[in-house]
Motif scaffolding. Structure first.
Motif, PDB file in Angstrom:
ATOM      1  N   UNK A  49     -14.557 -16.797  30.355  1.00  0.00           N
ATOM      2  CA  UNK A  49     -13.293 -16.016  30.997  1.00  0.00           C
ATOM      3  C   UNK A  49     -13.597 -15.064  31.724  1.00  0.00           C
ATOM      4  N   UNK A  50     -14.937 -14.948  31.410  1.00  0.00           N
ATOM      5  CA  UNK A  50     -15.270 -14.213  32.672  1.00  0.00           C
ATOM      6  C   UNK A  50     -16.506 -14.964  33.579  1.00  0.00           C
ATOM      7  N   UNK A  51     -16.468 -15.470  32.931  1.00  0.00           N
ATOM      8  CA  UNK A  51     -17.279 -16.989  34.399  1.00  0.00           C
ATOM      9  C   UNK A  51     -16.675 -16.982  35.449  1.00  0.00           C
ATOM     10  N   UNK A  52     -15.373 -17.522  34.910  1.00  0.00           N
ATOM     11  CA  UNK A  52     -14.497 -18.351  35.548  1.00  0.00           C
ATOM     12  C   UNK A  52     -13.482 -16.714  36.448  1.00  0.00           C
ATOM     13  N   UNK A  53     -12.834 -16.254  35.634  1.00  0.00           N
ATOM     14  CA  UNK A  53     -12.676 -14.505  35.982  1.00  0.00           C
ATOM     15  C   UNK A  53     -13.759 -14.589  37.756  1.00  0.00           C
ATOM     16  N   UNK A  54     -15.070 -14.290  37.490  1.00  0.00           N
ATOM     17  CA  UNK A  54     -16.345 -14.281  37.986  1.00  0.00           C
ATOM     18  C   UNK A  54     -15.716 -14.995  39.761  1.00  0.00           C
ATOM     19  N   UNK A  55     -16.429 -16.313  39.161  1.00  0.00           N
ATOM     20  CA  UNK A  55     -15.442 -17.204  40.055  1.00  0.00           C
ATOM     21  C   UNK A  55     -15.378 -17.362  41.077  1.00  0.00           C
ATOM     22  N   UNK A  56     -13.474 -17.309  39.947  1.00  0.00           N
ATOM     23  CA  UNK A  56     -12.552 -17.105  41.271  1.00  0.00           C
ATOM     24  C   UNK A  56     -12.552 -15.942  42.081  1.00  0.00           C
ATOM     25  N   UNK A  57     -13.083 -14.559  41.799  1.00  0.00           N
ATOM     26  CA  UNK A  57     -13.358 -13.352  42.337  1.00  0.00           C
ATOM     27  C   UNK A  57     -13.397 -13.643  43.720  1.00  0.00           C
ATOM     28  N   UNK A  81      -9.940 -24.038  39.833  1.00  0.00           N
ATOM     29  CA  UNK A  81     -11.359 -23.245  39.642  1.00  0.00           C
ATOM     30  C   UNK A  81     -11.152 -22.393  38.231  1.00  0.00           C
ATOM     31  N   UNK A  82      -9.471 -22.531  38.264  1.00  0.00           N
ATOM     32  CA  UNK A  82      -9.605 -22.017  36.580  1.00  0.00           C
ATOM     33  C   UNK A  82      -9.109 -22.584  36.017  1.00  0.00           C
ATOM     34  N   UNK A  83      -9.791 -22.759  34.914  1.00  0.00           N
ATOM     35  CA  UNK A  83      -9.523 -24.428  33.668  1.00  0.00           C
ATOM     36  C   UNK A  83      -8.836 -24.137  32.431  1.00  0.00           C
ATOM     37  N   UNK A  84      -9.062 -22.707  32.254  1.00  0.00           N
ATOM     38  CA  UNK A  84      -8.613 -22.385  30.956  1.00  0.00           C
ATOM     39  C   UNK A  84      -7.535 -22.661  31.032  1.00  0.00           C
ATOM     40  N   UNK A  85      -6.112 -23.038  29.703  1.00  0.00           N
ATOM     41  CA  UNK A  85      -5.245 -23.198  29.554  1.00  0.00           C
ATOM     42  C   UNK A  85      -4.713 -22.618  29.020  1.00  0.00           C
ATOM     43  N   UNK A  86      -3.865 -21.982  29.234  1.00  0.00           N
ATOM     44  CA  UNK A  86      -2.615 -20.959  28.210  1.00  0.00           C
ATOM     45  C   UNK A  86      -3.117 -19.880  29.059  1.00  0.00           C
ATOM     46  N   UNK A 142      -6.815 -10.068  27.838  1.00  0.00           N
ATOM     47  CA  UNK A 142      -6.824  -9.285  29.079  1.00  0.00           C
ATOM     48  C   UNK A 142      -8.213  -8.891  29.744  1.00  0.00           C
ATOM     49  N   UNK A 143      -8.042  -9.830  30.859  1.00  0.00           N
ATOM     50  CA  UNK A 143      -9.113  -8.899  31.999  1.00  0.00           C
ATOM     51  C   UNK A 143      -8.868  -8.815  33.144  1.00  0.00           C
ATOM     52  N   UNK A 144      -9.093  -7.313  33.578  1.00  0.00           N
ATOM     53  CA  UNK A 144      -8.557  -6.881  34.985  1.00  0.00           C
ATOM     54  C   UNK A 144      -9.559  -6.383  35.550  1.00  0.00           C
ATOM     55  N   UNK A 145     -10.002  -7.329  36.611  1.00  0.00           N
ATOM     56  CA  UNK A 145     -11.723  -7.345  37.962  1.00  0.00           C
ATOM     57  C   UNK A 145     -11.461  -7.119  38.509  1.00  0.00           C
ATOM     58  N   UNK A 146     -12.228  -6.158  39.472  1.00  0.00           N
ATOM     59  CA  UNK A 146     -11.799  -5.578  40.910  1.00  0.00           C
ATOM     60  C   UNK A 146     -12.518  -6.596  41.303  1.00  0.00           C
ATOM     61  N   UNK A 147     -12.089  -6.588  43.101  1.00  0.00           N
ATOM     62  CA  UNK A 147     -12.779  -7.939  44.303  1.00  0.00           C
ATOM     63  C   UNK A 147     -13.144  -6.861  45.488  1.00  0.00           C
ATOM     64  N   UNK A 148     -14.176  -6.708  45.737  1.00  0.00           N
ATOM     65  CA  UNK A 148     -14.791  -6.154  45.676  1.00  0.00           C
ATOM     66  C   UNK A 148     -15.568  -6.168  47.519  1.00  0.00           C
TER      67      UNK A 148
END
Length: 604
Positions: A49-57, A81-86, A142-148
């Motif tokens: 989840x973190x890897x895909x979230x960072x890549x997406x950000x 880019x985001x391949x996680x289901x559900x 639940x993951x909240x990731x800032x885009x900077x």
């Protein structure tokens, strides 16, 4: 023996033990495995989840730098880019306004997300947590990731990913592990039962044989199933059974031998415990004491022997010292019993030793000893009297009386008389000795009793006239059968009886000789009307040297052996001799002789 419950058996205990060991092992291994797998899946899920979230950000950053965000491009980027289901993704600007979302409900677009995680992300702080979704009833990440862009916050990514698939996978793993545990337990139980039976079956065999041995059956044996330690135990138990069987057989043989010895030995034996209670008494002891086995066992020896129950006196009486001779009244008869006591040692130190009493009836021995002493004294006396007379007369002859023909002749007559007396005494003694040793040879032939009695009467005819006594002979009219006897020996008996009858009869009295047939015997009686014999003397009348009137018997030249010789002669013929008498009224002596069978048949 108490029956063992099923759940108390060694077999069940072994199975339960194996099951518990496997269950504990599987639980420990399962807990460790589940923990490790869960940690692995959670970390892997979080990392993905973190890897895909960072890549997406990183890829969305350039779209947020422009004033208008191309929504279609962003949605395509997210889908690609985001391949996680559900998992739901929200893209927010720097004010927290939802720019796009992957959720089916698109009404959130354009609205502000006020969740705390979003606020922290817009402030530049990354936030993640596992929460419970009350709507779907699922656990979510639940993951909240800032885009900077440098230090500038361009927006935030808000991701909500369901973890139920991961936990379902864990649940399936748990089910597989539980199934494996159940299968392992079943296999363990089966193997445990088999293994327990290999142990318990020989033990049951040994227990069964031990129970049979406890009940007295030593003929069985234990079946040996293997060559291991339990098999060796079974072989050892069989060897023990064989040795015990041999020992018991030997013990029984010794017991029977001892019982046979105790039963057939002439001496009585009594065994007691430490309290002097009778434990064993053999038949001779019962006969000597006149008691019964059943009523004697368990009774005190004091009571059996009629001894006052005084502890000190009893202990001194029962000491293994010199034998004790006790005069006891046994069934109305006075008997002399000799007791010999020995201690019966006990293997238990705290128990008092019992005693073994050996009983011997010495009544006849004591009587024989008394008779022997009297016999020796009588023989000495009978020999001393004529020897003294011989010595006195010989000394007188030596001193000069032999030169006086008249006196010498008288002295020689006395010497001859005393010598004849000694000769008769020695002859009687020799005759008794031969009868005692059963060396007297009898010339047994058919004898005509009637003719024999006639001859005896003729022999006493002159003496009868001299002593003025009548001799009456009574014979049955039909005659008497012949008897099997030694004629001379029977004449000796009659001579002795008739001589005694005449010695102790007064003048003008009658001596009667009577003969009758009784079955297979002929009875001859000699009855007189003399002084008779007192009752106290009748029991001893046949003893050697016993005289009722000693002074009168010696003056008449008697040796005191006549009746003893007559009794031995009659017994040697197989007959009996009896004497009855009344004081001052007369005496009757009767004896029997066996009938000659062939002559009896001829007479009939």
């Amino acid at each position: 023996m108490k029956r063992v419950g099923f759940f108390q058996t060694v077999q069940w205990k072994v199975v339960i033990l194996y099951l518990l060991l496997i269950l504990i092992a599987m639980q420990v291994i399962g807990a460790y495995f589940i923990r490790t797998a869960e940690s692995y899946y959670v970390n892997n899920f979080t990392e993905t989840l973190n890897t895909q979230a960072n890549l997406l950000a990183m890829n969305i950053e350039k779209y947020l730098e422009v004033d208008t965000v191309p929504r279609e491009d962003v949605d395509n980027l997210i889908r690609n880019l985001f391949v996680l289901r559900n998992a739901d993704v929200q893209l927010l600007d720097q004010n927290g306004i939802v720019l796009t979302t992957t959720e089916e409900n698109k009404s959130f677009i354009g609205q502000k997300n006020t969740r705390a995680e979003v606020n922290m992300a817009l402030l530049g702080t990354r936030s993640e947590s596992v929460q419970y979704n009350p709507e779907t009833h699922q656990r979510v990440k639940v993951l909240a990731l800032p885009i900077k862009k440098g230090t500038k916050i361009l927006g935030a990514l808000y991701l909500v990913a369901s973890m139920e698939e991961m936990y379902q996978t864990m649940s399936q793993i748990n089910k597989i592990l539980a199934t494996g545990t159940g299968i392992a337990l079943l296999l363990t139980a089966a193997l445990g039962i088999v293994l327990a039976r290999t142990i318990t079956t020989p033990v049951k065999e040994i227990t069964r044989q031990a129970t049979a041995m406890a009940n007295g059956d030593f003929n069985g044996s234990v079946r040996v199933y293997s060559e291991d330690e339990i098999g060796q135990l079974g072989q050892t138990f069989n060897l023990l059974t064989s040795r015990l069987r041999q020992a018991i057989a030997q013990n029984e043989a010794e017991k029977e031998k001892l019982a046979s010895i105790l039963t057939h030995m002439s001496d009585g034996v009594i065994a007691t415990d430490g309290d002097y209670n009778v434990m064993l008494i053999n038949r001779p002891a019962q006969r000597l004491l006149g008691v019964d086995y059943k009523t004697t066992i368990g009774r005190s020896l004091y009571e059996v022997l009629s001894i006052p129950e005084d502890q000190e006196e009893g202990d001194s009486f029962f000491q293994p010292a010199a034998p004790v001779i006790v005069d006891m009244n046994v069934e109305g008869e006075e008997r002399l019993i000799r007791f010999s006591f020995n201690m019966l040692k006990s293997h238990e130190a705290d128990r008092k030793p019992g005693i073994i009493a050996v009983l011997q009836d010495v009544t006849e021995q004591e009587e024989l000893e008394r008779v022997r002493q009297e016999f020796v004294a009588n023989v000495s006396h009978e020999l001393r009297t004529p020897l003294t007379t011989l010595k006195s007369y010989l000394e007188a002859l030596e001193e000069g009386a032999m030169h006086d023909p008249a006196i010498a002749g008288q002295f020689l007559q006395v010497l001859l008389s005393e010598t004849d007396r000694m000769t008769r005494l020695v002859s009687d003694l020799l005759q008794l000795s031969r009868y005692d040793a059963r060396q007297q040879l009898l010339d047994i032939r058919p004898v005509d009793v009637s003719q024999l009695l006639y001859d005896v009467r003729e022999r006493f005819r002159i003496r009868i006239r001299q002593e003025r006594i009548d001799l009456n002979l009574e014979l049955p009219g039909k005659g008497l059968p012949f008897v099997r006897a030694d004629r001379d020996a029977v004449i000796q008996v009659l001579d002795n009886l008739l001589s005694n009858a005449m010695k102790y009869s007064n003048e003008n009295t009658t001596v009667t000789v009577r003969a009758t047939q009784e079955d297979s015997m002929v009875r001859i009686e000699v009855a007189d009307e003399g002084v008779g014999i007192r009752q106290r003397d009748l029991t001893r009348i046949f003893e050697r040297f016993y005289r009722v009137d000693k002074a009168r018997s010696r003056s008449m030249g008697g040796t005191g052996l006549g009746l003893s010789i007559a009794r031995q002669i009659v017994l040697a013929h197989g007959g009996t001799i009896e004497i009855t008498s009344e004081w001052q009224k007369g005496t009757k002596v009767s004896f029997t002789l066996p009938i000659e069978e062939e002559r009896e048949h001829e007479a009939t």
